[in-house]
Design a protein around this motif. Structure first.
Motif, PDB file in Angstrom:
ATOM      1  N   LEU A 188      46.563  42.552  41.892  1.00 47.57           N
ATOM      2  CA  LEU A 188      45.270  41.897  42.469  1.00 47.57           C
ATOM      3  C   LEU A 188      45.028  42.744  43.556  1.00 47.57           C
ATOM      4  O   LEU A 188      43.621  42.995  43.817  1.00 47.57           O
ATOM      5  CB  LEU A 188      45.737  40.542  42.921  1.00 47.57           C
ATOM      6  N   ARG A 189      45.743  43.266  44.300  1.00 48.93           N
ATOM      7  CA  ARG A 189      45.659  44.163  45.647  1.00 48.93           C
ATOM      8  C   ARG A 189      44.819  45.201  45.357  1.00 48.93           C
ATOM      9  O   ARG A 189      43.768  45.591  45.791  1.00 48.93           O
ATOM     10  CB  ARG A 189      46.940  44.366  46.124  1.00 48.93           C
ATOM     11  N   ASN A 190      45.064  45.991  44.185  1.00 51.57           N
ATOM     12  CA  ASN A 190      44.445  47.340  43.853  1.00 51.57           C
ATOM     13  C   ASN A 190      43.327  47.364  43.047  1.00 51.57           C
ATOM     14  O   ASN A 190      42.669  48.290  42.922  1.00 51.57           O
ATOM     15  CB  ASN A 190      45.865  48.096  43.168  1.00 51.57           C
ATOM     16  N   GLN A 191      43.488  46.212  42.010  1.00 52.33           N
ATOM     17  CA  GLN A 191      42.314  46.459  41.315  1.00 52.33           C
ATOM     18  C   GLN A 191      41.383  45.145  41.190  1.00 52.33           C
ATOM     19  O   GLN A 191      40.160  45.390  41.184  1.00 52.33           O
ATOM     20  CB  GLN A 191      42.759  46.360  39.543  1.00 52.33           C
ATOM     21  N   VAL A 192      41.819  44.035  41.278  1.00 56.06           N
ATOM     22  CA  VAL A 192      40.978  42.791  41.195  1.00 56.06           C
ATOM     23  C   VAL A 192      40.043  42.441  42.543  1.00 56.06           C
ATOM     24  O   VAL A 192      39.041  42.564  42.502  1.00 56.06           O
ATOM     25  CB  VAL A 192      41.634  41.507  40.908  1.00 56.06           C
ATOM     26  N   LEU A 193      40.684  42.604  43.696  1.00 53.90           N
ATOM     27  CA  LEU A 193      40.256  42.289  44.965  1.00 53.90           C
ATOM     28  C   LEU A 193      39.169  43.237  45.380  1.00 53.90           C
ATOM     29  O   LEU A 193      38.052  43.049  45.527  1.00 53.90           O
ATOM     30  CB  LEU A 193      41.247  42.024  45.947  1.00 53.90           C
ATOM     31  N   PRO A 194      39.440  44.608  45.242  1.00 57.94           N
ATOM     32  CA  PRO A 194      38.638  45.551  45.618  1.00 57.94           C
ATOM     33  C   PRO A 194      37.316  45.459  44.797  1.00 57.94           C
ATOM     34  O   PRO A 194      36.240  45.862  45.453  1.00 57.94           O
ATOM     35  CB  PRO A 194      39.126  46.907  45.215  1.00 57.94           C
ATOM     36  N   LEU A 195      37.509  45.125  43.394  1.00 54.30           N
ATOM     37  CA  LEU A 195      36.247  44.976  42.586  1.00 54.30           C
ATOM     38  C   LEU A 195      35.598  43.626  42.997  1.00 54.30           C
ATOM     39  O   LEU A 195      34.263  43.970  43.134  1.00 54.30           O
ATOM     40  CB  LEU A 195      36.534  44.688  41.107  1.00 54.30           C
ATOM     41  N   LEU A 196      35.876  42.839  43.509  1.00 50.00           N
ATOM     42  CA  LEU A 196      35.190  41.479  43.893  1.00 50.00           C
ATOM     43  C   LEU A 196      34.711  41.972  45.378  1.00 50.00           C
ATOM     44  O   LEU A 196      33.441  41.462  45.520  1.00 50.00           O
ATOM     45  CB  LEU A 196      36.447  40.326  44.382  1.00 50.00           C
ATOM     46  N   LYS A 197      35.377  42.618  46.164  1.00 47.77           N
ATOM     47  CA  LYS A 197      34.560  43.102  47.467  1.00 47.77           C
ATOM     48  C   LYS A 197      33.519  44.064  47.488  1.00 47.77           C
ATOM     49  O   LYS A 197      32.618  44.059  47.996  1.00 47.77           O
ATOM     50  CB  LYS A 197      35.692  43.657  48.434  1.00 47.77           C
ATOM     51  N   GLN A 198      33.577  44.808  46.234  1.00 45.81           N
ATOM     52  CA  GLN A 198      32.661  45.829  45.873  1.00 45.81           C
ATOM     53  C   GLN A 198      31.493  45.011  45.522  1.00 45.81           C
ATOM     54  O   GLN A 198      30.172  45.417  46.058  1.00 45.81           O
ATOM     55  CB  GLN A 198      32.856  46.587  44.822  1.00 45.81           C
ATOM     56  N   ARG A 199      31.585  43.997  44.915  1.00 41.85           N
ATOM     57  CA  ARG A 199      30.157  43.120  44.558  1.00 41.85           C
ATOM     58  C   ARG A 199      29.771  42.301  45.639  1.00 41.85           C
ATOM     59  O   ARG A 199      28.742  41.991  45.741  1.00 41.85           O
ATOM     60  CB  ARG A 199      30.764  42.218  42.992  1.00 41.85           C
TER      61      ARG A 199
END
Length: 424
Positions: A188-199
């Motif tokens: 979640l920390r390295n892949q999912v949440l950064p993607l959400l914050k990018q969008r």
């Protein structure tokens, strides 16, 4: 701001204060904040033994505490995954050691943890993926009860990035496994949440706002079910799940956690729900962590110990016997003051034992046979005391329940010669 408010409260507190101190940037930042505000505390470091650098992290924390004159406690723990994964085992080991340290003070303590906003989001999504309830989706509280103590999380409104930016002057350790996405939280920390914050650049704030809404809803639901449990619970903490009870599973959860102070899980709740449907009441029990629940046809009961006292035989006249909280004595009497046992019974064949399986008995003074369960309902004693009554047997036959009920075949009426049962 949460951090400022929490530090102000801690400064005024008279409770012993402990800090969960890993040496990472989050706890190092909080360590520094506590020192700058003149707060006296003890740092606790747990050596999990999972990394080759673990000795270095432990020494770093010890050195930091020594340099700042801070009390330091550390422990090398042995993890037991027990089928739940290494992350859960490490967390459980931390909790157990925190509790151990605080309990040794014999006071209510405050444990400070360095969870931040990003940790909160990770916790929320982990629980979301597990189908958590409102309580689970409430994630972490900034202040909460913690096994008889208090826990505070002053950084819960701060992002990881903000903590790093304010820690440039500090020295901390890095855990390289934080970059490994094989663990759910790291994924979640390295892949999912950064993607959400990018969008959605303000994802942190938006999700945090939703968590606060969930926390409010959970507080309302908790108050409602605690009130319902109070109305459905008797003086012995038994729970009556009536047919019109709203959400029996949720009611059971709050009975277990709030009334009995037990940990609850779905498996136990399902077993207890099945227990309330039992047809053969003498078999209606569930064993849980060396303790047991029983259903008496109306109430669910929790019994602290499943170990009944041993059978007592070799009984003599005029010799008091202790059975649970009762003292029992048998005396030959030429003129009974109340119903007793027949005088010609051989005292050496008497024994005292725990409750037998449910059966119907012909009780002296009654015209009809009575079910054992219904007889017990007539005794004006607390439910827990009723569970410890002495059952008197003659050979294999139940002949009396304390001095309360005597089986007709073995009874000697008042005024006649007989064996008096004294039961206090």
């Amino acid at each position: 701001m949460l951090l400022t408010d929490c530090l102000t409260k801690l400064k005024k507190s008279n409770r012993p204060i402990f800090l969960g101190y890993s040496g990472g940037v989050d706890s190092e930042f909080l360590f520094d904040c506590l020192i700058k505000h003149g707060i006296t505390f003890t740092a606790i470091h747990i050596h999990h033994g999972l990394q080759v650098q673990a000795d270095h992290w432990q020494q770093h924390c010890r050195t930091q505490c020594s340099a700042n004159n801070i009390a330091f406690i550390t422990s090398n723990v042995k993890l037991n995954p027990n089928g739940k994964g290494i992350e859960d085992a490490a967390r459980q080991a931390r909790i157990e050691f925190f509790i151990q340290c605080m309990n040794q003070t014999n006071q209510t303590c405050t444990l400070i943890l360095a969870h931040h906003q990003d940790d909160q989001l990770e916790t929320f999504f982990l629980r979301l993926m597990r189908g958590a309830s409102l309580q689970g989706l409430s994630a972490m509280q900034d202040e909460a009860e913690f096994y008889g103590h208090k826990v505070a999380r002053p950084l819960l409104e701060m992002s990881k990035q903000s903590i790093i930016e304010q820690s440039a002057h500090l020295n901390w350790v890095e855990d390289p496994t934080n970059q490994e996405s094989k663990y759910d939280r790291n994924f979640l920390r390295n892949q999912v949440l950064p993607l959400l914050k990018q969008r959605w650049p303000h994802a942190n704030e938006s999700i945090e706002a939703s968590i606060k809404h969930i926390q409010s809803a959970n507080a309302f639901e908790t108050a409602y079910f605690i009130n319902q449990v109070q109305h459905l619970t008797d003086n012995s903490k038994g729970l009556r799940l009536s047919k019109d009870c709203e959400n029996p599973a949720k009611t059971l959860y709050f009975w277990l956690t709030q009334t009995l102070n037990l940990q609850a899980n779905q498996k136990l709740i399902n077993e207890l729900l099945n227990l309330t449907q039992a047809k053969q009441l003498h078999l209606a029990k569930v064993i849980y962590q060396s303790k047991q629940f029983i259903f008496d046809g109306e109430y669910l009961r929790f019994i602290e110990s499943t170990q009944p006292p041993s059978t007592i035989s070799n009984i003599q006249f005029n010799y008091p016997i202790t059975w649970n909280e009762f003292t029992i004595e048998f005396k030959l009497n030429e003129q009974l003051q109340q119903t007793g046992l027949k005088a010609n019974l051989d005292i050496h064949q008497f024994r005292i034992d725990s409750r037998p399986t449910n059966q119907k008995l012909s009780i002296f003074g009654r015209h009809q046979r009575r079910d054992l369960k219904r007889l017990l309902q007539e005794i004006d004693l607390p439910w827990t005391t009723k569970q410890n009554l002495p059952y008197i047997f003659y050979g294999q036959e139940l002949i009396a329940i304390g001095h309360f009920f005597i089986v007709n075949e073995y009874a000697s009426e008042k005024g006649s010669a007989g064996i008096e049962i004294i039961c206090n």
